[in-house]
Design a protein around this motif. Structure first.
Motif, mmCIF file in Angstrom:
data_model
loop_
_atom_site.group_PDB
_atom_site.id
_atom_site.type_symbol
_atom_site.label_atom_id
_atom_site.label_comp_id
_atom_site.label_asym_id
_atom_site.label_seq_id
_atom_site.Cartn_x
_atom_site.Cartn_y
_atom_site.Cartn_z
ATOM 1 N N UNK A 1 -7.327 -3.644 -1.924
ATOM 2 C CA UNK A 1 -8.360 -2.672 -1.612
ATOM 3 C C UNK A 1 -8.764 -2.676 -0.150
ATOM 4 N N UNK A 2 -9.348 -1.565 0.285
ATOM 5 C CA UNK A 2 -9.783 -1.433 1.675
ATOM 6 C C UNK A 2 -10.934 -2.382 1.975
ATOM 7 N N UNK A 3 -10.877 -3.083 3.116
ATOM 8 C CA UNK A 3 -11.970 -3.988 3.477
ATOM 9 C C UNK A 3 -13.093 -3.316 4.255
ATOM 10 N N UNK A 4 -12.994 -1.999 4.506
ATOM 11 C CA UNK A 4 -13.932 -1.328 5.395
ATOM 12 C C UNK A 4 -15.122 -0.732 4.641
ATOM 13 N N UNK A 5 -16.309 -0.875 5.244
ATOM 14 C CA UNK A 5 -17.510 -0.250 4.695
ATOM 15 C C UNK A 5 -17.394 1.267 4.713
ATOM 16 N N UNK A 6 -16.852 1.810 5.809
ATOM 17 C CA UNK A 6 -16.732 3.253 5.974
ATOM 18 C C UNK A 6 -15.664 3.785 5.019
ATOM 19 N N UNK A 7 -16.078 4.596 4.073
ATOM 20 C CA UNK A 7 -15.136 5.119 3.083
ATOM 21 C C UNK A 7 -14.129 6.082 3.695
ATOM 22 N N UNK A 8 -14.402 6.576 4.899
ATOM 23 C CA UNK A 8 -13.470 7.483 5.569
ATOM 24 C C UNK A 8 -12.296 6.743 6.191
ATOM 25 N N UNK A 9 -12.405 5.427 6.318
ATOM 26 C CA UNK A 9 -11.314 4.622 6.870
ATOM 27 C C UNK A 9 -10.408 4.199 5.723
ATOM 28 N N UNK A 10 -9.164 4.625 5.781
ATOM 29 C CA UNK A 10 -8.203 4.307 4.737
ATOM 30 C C UNK A 10 -7.533 2.978 5.072
ATOM 31 N N UNK A 11 -7.958 1.921 4.394
ATOM 32 C CA UNK A 11 -7.439 0.601 4.708
ATOM 33 C C UNK A 11 -6.795 -0.100 3.532
ATOM 34 N N UNK A 12 -6.448 0.630 2.462
ATOM 35 C CA UNK A 12 -5.841 -0.024 1.309
ATOM 36 C C UNK A 12 -4.341 -0.222 1.539
ATOM 37 N N UNK A 13 -3.776 -1.116 0.767
ATOM 38 C CA UNK A 13 -2.361 -1.457 0.896
ATOM 39 C C UNK A 13 -1.733 -1.477 -0.491
ATOM 40 N N UNK A 14 -0.545 -0.874 -0.618
ATOM 41 C CA UNK A 14 0.144 -0.776 -1.898
ATOM 42 C C UNK A 14 1.559 -1.340 -1.743
ATOM 43 N N UNK A 15 1.943 -2.245 -2.652
ATOM 44 C CA UNK A 15 3.256 -2.871 -2.616
ATOM 45 C C UNK A 15 3.974 -2.640 -3.942
ATOM 46 N N UNK A 16 5.243 -2.210 -3.853
ATOM 47 C CA UNK A 16 6.104 -2.070 -5.018
ATOM 48 C C UNK A 16 7.234 -3.091 -4.882
ATOM 49 N N UNK A 17 7.608 -3.714 -5.986
ATOM 50 C CA UNK A 17 8.623 -4.755 -5.894
ATOM 51 C C UNK A 17 9.528 -4.739 -7.114
ATOM 52 N N UNK A 18 10.722 -5.244 -6.910
ATOM 53 C CA UNK A 18 11.675 -5.393 -7.994
ATOM 54 C C UNK A 18 12.702 -6.439 -7.613
#
Length: 531
Positions: free
Chosen positions: A455-472
């Motif tokens: 999840x995004x660590x930023x207070x400002x919801x307008x800052x997109x700071x999330x990270x998504x990883x797919x693995x196999x």
């Protein structure tokens, strides 16, 4: 320059160094993945309740209590990362590839107790290993054109201009500000304003600011290359109670090694009245240090097919050392190309500073379901999920060298650390991380897949700071040998602030951040042996 002059600027070094650490550094060293060997990464890093893997030391140390035999693993990896950046509506991209060592692990599993022993403690397992929790190898480039006035736009040199305001010792100003302002003076990027009698007024004129004030555009570009990572050494122990309850703890020593080189350029594209062609600011930073933390965990198996896990990671207390320097290069029509660096002013010595950083605690809950476990069936497997909470706002700095109130505005090092910690609380928040994965095993072969969302660590919801990883990945196990191969693709949105305008009574704005979208590919191979 005499050694005594170097001593004379030490007070200033402490002031600047205290400002060199910022909110971005705190987040960089706080935002970690579970890492681990190829098998763990193939299932999204979800190792909170599954256990039986050397990677459990870094997630839930109780997991090594499920080992029945000794084990040795080594995991190299390859990473390729491409980053697209948008800055003032202009787009650019850069990429970087690197080889790295992801993990080395060794498990010592004691023999199960004899059946006639009354104790329900089955065995004790010890583990030691090194796991990479963060990879800093990255190249980033962005460029954009600013146009307007000083109320809307700024120059990188404005921080130098602000530091020099009120300075009337012209000779001293060329030596006493060795991390930018003095170099700007020496290369004629900034000049003193004199009165009618050629005496300094305490005001200064900066060529880029004059261009902006006249309404002409400046082209800004930023190129950053970084390398290094966070590697954590773990010493773990876990106990097995009746094959139902597994309790574990680990003592961990993470080490940080981070190198960053940055070149920020501003180019005069239209103002024919200015003598400035362009100027570069090259900043280099090397950070290294070690920390300490503890991890506690348990896994409870109410029935053979179900495992529940929980773990707590204490805050990590780091002792860090920074080495840094600045070089300014100015190209003008009247002076040509001039360059000045920190080492020119400090007799070849870079700036150095020691400080402490405490990164946040982690709390984790997990569940795993195993199908056909222990049953004579052609197919076995599991699904597993982790939930993790991290409060990024809890990161805290402590600066070791106090300047006795000689900092900007009379602030002590403690004042500066307190202000920075308040800024961290205002900028960041607690975030949830989710990891999900599974495995299907056919005789000696296994197929795995996973996904992880940070999840995004930023207070400002307008800052997109999330990270998504797919693995196999695929796995092979036969007798005392096993090999696992995994591919991980990560997609991340973030921002990069090229610079902040600080100590700002003139109302000069900081620039807008560059919007970043990164796509990375990791290939991880684990070779292991049952001993």
């Amino acid at each position: 320059m005499k050694r005594s002059l170097l001593s004379a600027v030490l007070v200033f070094l402490s002031i600047v160094a205290a400002q060199a650490q910022d909110e971005t550094d705190a987040l960089r060293y706080s935002r970690l993945t579970s890492g681990g060997d190829a098998r763990t990464q193939a299932i999204g890093g979800a190792m909170g309740s599954l256990g039986g893997d050397v990677s459990a030391m870094s997630v839930n140390p109780a997991g090594i209590g499920l080992f029945k035999t000794n084990e040795l693993t080594i995991t190299p990896g390859f990473r390729s990362l491409n980053t697209d950046a948008t800055y003032y509506d202009n787009q650019a991209s850069d990429s970087k590839s690197s080889l790295f060592l992801q993990q080395i692990g060794l498990i010592f599993a004691s023999n199960p107790r004899r059946k006639n022993n009354d104790s329900r403690w089955k065995n004790v397992t010890f583990g030691l290993g090194v796991n990479r929790l963060a990879n800093f190898n990255r190249s980033l480039y962005y460029t954009g054109t600013i146009k307007g006035d000083k109320s809307n736009f700024s120059s990188y040199s404005d921080n130098y201009w602000l530091q020099l305001q009120g300075e009337t010792d012209l000779d001293g100003a060329q030596d006493n500000y060795p991390f930018g302002p003095s170099q700007a003076i020496r290369t004629y990027l900034i000049d003193p304003v004199l009165d009618d009698n050629n005496n300094p007024t305490g005001d200064w004129a900066a060529l880029p600011s004059d261009i902006i004030s006249n309404g002409h555009p400046l082209e800004q570009s930023n190129s950053i290359s970084s390398k290094g990572g966070i590697n954590e050494f773990s010493l773990s122990v876990a106990g097995n109670y009746d094959d139902k309850l597994f309790i574990g703890a680990s003592l961990n020593i993470p080490s940080i090694n981070y190198d960053r080189s940055q070149t920020f350029r501003e180019t005069n594209t239209q103002d024919k009245n200015s003598v400035l062609n362009y100027f570069d600011v090259d900043n280099s930073l090397h950070t290294n240090g070690v920390g300490i933390n503890g991890k506690l965990g348990l896994i409870y198996s109410p029935q053979p097919a179900l495992r529940l896990g929980a773990a707590f990671h204490t805050p990590t207390v780091y002792t860090l050392h920074d080495t840094y320097s600045t070089r300014v290069t100015t190209s003008t029509t009247d002076q040509g190309l001039l360059t000045s660096s920190t080492q020119d002013i400090t007799d070849g010595y870079p700036g150095e500073y020691d400080y402490n950083l405490t990164t946040p605690w982690h709390a984790l809950a997990s569940v795993s379901y195993l199908f056909n476990d222990g049953v004579d069936a052609p197919v076995h497997g599991f699904i597993t999920a982790d939930y993790e909470y991290v409060n990024y706002a809890a990161a805290k700095y402590r600066f070791n060298r106090d300047d006795g109130g000689s900092g900007l505005g009379g602030a002590t090092a403690k004042d500066q650390a307190d202000a920075l910690n308040r800024s961290i609380k205002d900028m960041y928040k607690g975030a949830s991380n989710l990891r999900l994965g599974g495995e299907v095993k056919f005789n000696v072969m296994a197929v795995r897949a996973g996904v992880a969302w940070y999840g995004s660590p930023y207070q400002d919801s307008n800052v997109k700071g999330d990270q998504l990883l797919y693995s196999g990945g695929l796995g092979y196990r036969n007798g005392g040998f096993f090999a696992d191969l995994t591919y991980v693709y990560n997609r991340e949105k973030d921002e990069d602030q090229p610079y902040y305008v600080t100590a700002n009574d003139a109302g000069i704005p900081s620039p807008q951040p560059a919007a970043l979208t990164s796509g990375g590919s990791n290939i991880i191979l684990t070779i292991g042996f049952k001993l």
